[in-house]
Design an enzyme around this catalytic site. Structure first.
Site, short mmCIF file in Angstrom:
data_model
loop_
_atom_site.label_atom_id
_atom_site.label_comp_id
_atom_site.label_asym_id
_atom_site.label_seq_id
_atom_site.Cartn_x
_atom_site.Cartn_y
_atom_site.Cartn_z
N ASN A 35 0.83 -1.20 0.00
CA ASN A 35 0.00 0.00 0.00
C ASN A 35 0.86 1.25 0.00
OD1 ASN A 35 -2.36 -1.55 0.40
ND2 ASN A 35 -2.11 -1.48 2.62
N GLY B 76 1.71 -1.22 3.80
CA GLY B 76 1.08 -2.50 3.43
C GLY B 76 1.72 -3.58 4.30
N GLY C 158 2.17 -6.75 3.97
CA GLY C 158 3.12 -7.64 3.30
C GLY C 158 4.42 -6.93 2.97
N ALA C 159 4.29 -5.75 2.36
CA ALA C 159 5.49 -5.00 1.96
C ALA C 159 6.31 -4.58 3.18
CB ALA C 159 5.07 -3.78 1.14
N GLU D 65 -4.37 -9.09 3.91
CA GLU D 65 -4.87 -7.96 3.11
C GLU D 65 -4.99 -8.34 1.64
OE1 GLU D 65 -3.62 -3.98 5.61
OE2 GLU D 65 -2.16 -4.75 4.18
N ASN E 292 -2.28 -10.29 17.22
CA ASN E 292 -2.23 -9.42 18.40
C ASN E 292 -3.45 -9.78 19.24
OD1 ASN E 292 -4.46 -8.06 17.35
ND2 ASN E 292 -3.27 -6.36 16.55
N ALA F 191 3.31 -0.54 11.63
CA ALA F 191 4.30 -1.51 11.14
C ALA F 191 5.06 -2.23 12.26
CB ALA F 191 5.29 -0.88 10.17
N ALA F 192 4.69 -1.97 13.52
CA ALA F 192 5.39 -2.66 14.63
C ALA F 192 5.13 -4.17 14.53
CB ALA F 192 4.92 -2.12 15.97
N GLY F 193 3.86 -4.54 14.31
CA GLY F 193 3.53 -5.97 14.22
C GLY F 193 4.15 -6.62 12.99
N ASP F 194 4.13 -5.90 11.87
CA ASP F 194 4.69 -6.45 10.62
C ASP F 194 6.19 -6.70 10.78
OD1 ASP F 194 2.14 -5.70 9.75
OD2 ASP F 194 2.85 -3.81 8.91
O1 RIB Z 1 0.41 -2.79 9.62
C1 RIB Z 1 0.53 -1.49 9.13
C2 RIB Z 1 0.04 -1.43 7.71
O2 RIB Z 1 -1.33 -1.71 7.68
C3 RIB Z 1 0.17 -0.06 7.08
O3 RIB Z 1 1.41 0.16 6.48
C4 RIB Z 1 -1.02 -0.01 6.14
O4 RIB Z 1 -0.66 0.02 4.80
C5 RIB Z 1 -1.86 -1.22 6.46
O5 RIB Z 1 -1.69 -2.21 5.55
#
Ligand code: RIB
Length: 310
Positions: A11, A39, A41-42, A140, A185, A250-253
């Site tokens: 995203n 995003g 994934g990204a 997503e 979470n 983006a902490a979780g990602d």
């Molecule tokens: O987890 C954070 C992300 O969630 C953001 O970067 C946003 O794009 C949504 O996908």
């Protein structure tokens, strides 16, 4: 080096900072908006790349400038972007993010090209799944694509990691059978299991998931730390690190990605989660999604400094 494959969303995040989240019917003023590649994934791919993993991403974007911004960010992080599909007939996903003065966020995603990632795309790029050691999913992209991709990953004997965010209404129970590690979470765990007051019932909730077929359960609890229930290891809690939270996006990602990178390097579940805890603690001290992801050197410095202060 072991290979990571991220299958998921990309995203462009439009983030506004506000004092408080607007209530229904309320108009509030923000003096700042940031455009940042994001995003789930990204963000995972970017974090894995910044930690110098061998990582590729499979996902879909449009033929637009938002996609160019995203591609540049992932390339800079060292991610193999050659399998990111450019759709002529869809626009790149966009996320509208509101961050309050405590650093908490609320997010609305317009899926765009993410919604077009299909089972056929998985088949077209099946060589990527065969080459990977660890395959990671978030939610997503269409759930049937995740289900098929995870099924294929399991069939090829890969480690499958699922970050179940956001939890869809139609979450298929079959998916649990193909997942080695799930990383919800608190809210997601509650939605998946239907168990209220999760904080009081973490072992029950984790057991619920493991009975469905998941091997290892890792729950991120924000300032309450991390709960880990791994097969063959005693359940444990990892305390949150004390940092000044600016933006939790983006902490979780990045937690999930850092965990996967360490796991791929042969670290135990607990060692991997402890390292991931450091990465996400750094992420929350910075603004934005991919703009907040630290390099391996920054994480190593942070670990050293934290250890010295003990
Ligand atoms: O987890 C954070 C992300 O969630 C953001 O970067 C946003 O794009 C949504 O996908």
């Amino acid at each position: 080096m072991k290979k990571l494959l991220i299958i998921g969303s990309l995203n462009l995040d439009m983030t506004v900072n506000v004092d408080h989240m607007p209530a229904v019917g309320e108009t509030i003023i923000s003096d700042r908006m940031h455009l940042v590649p994001g995003g789930k994934g990204a963000n995972q791919a970017c974090a894995a790349g910044c930690l110098r993993a061998d990582v590729a991403m499979l996902g879909a974007v449009g033929e637009d400038t938002y996609a160019d911004i995203q591609m540049a960010s992932l390339q800079k992080a060292g991610v193999d972007v050659s399998r990111i599909i450019r759709r002529q007939d869809a626009s790149t996903g966009v996320a509208f993010i509101t961050v309050n003065s405590e650093g908490d966020n609320s997010i609305v995603v317009v899926s765009g090209a993410n919604a077009t990632l299909s089972c056929e795309d998985i088949d077209t790029h099946i060589d990527l799944l065969k080459e990977a050691d660890v395959i990671m999913f978030q939610l997503e992209i269409p759930i049937e694509t995740v289900l098929y991709g995870a099924k294929m990953g399991k069939k090829f004997g890969k480690t499958v990691i699922l970050d179940p965010a956001p939890v869809p209404k139609d979450f298929p129970e079959e998916l649990y059978r193909y997942v080695d590690v799930i990383k919800p979470n608190e809210t997601e765990l509650q939605m998946l299991t239907g168990i209220a007051d999760i904080e009081e019932h973490l072992p029950e909730a984790a057991d619920w998931l493991r009975k469905k077929g998941v091997k290892h359960v890792l729950v991120t609890l924000g300032e309450k730390g991390v709960y880990l229930e791994a097969e063959g290891e005693a359940a444990c809690r990892i305390p949150a690190l004390q940092v000044e939270t600016v933006d939790t996006t983006a902490a979780g990602d990045s937690f999930t990605a850092a965990f996967a990178v360490m796991l791929a390097q042969g670290k135990s579940m607990k060692e991997s989660a402890v390292f991931a805890n450091y990465v996400s603690a750094l992420v929350v001290t910075r603004k934005g999604a991919q703009s907040s992801i630290p390099s391996l050197e920054e994480v190593e410095d942070f670990i050293r400094q934290t250890e010295q202060m003990k």
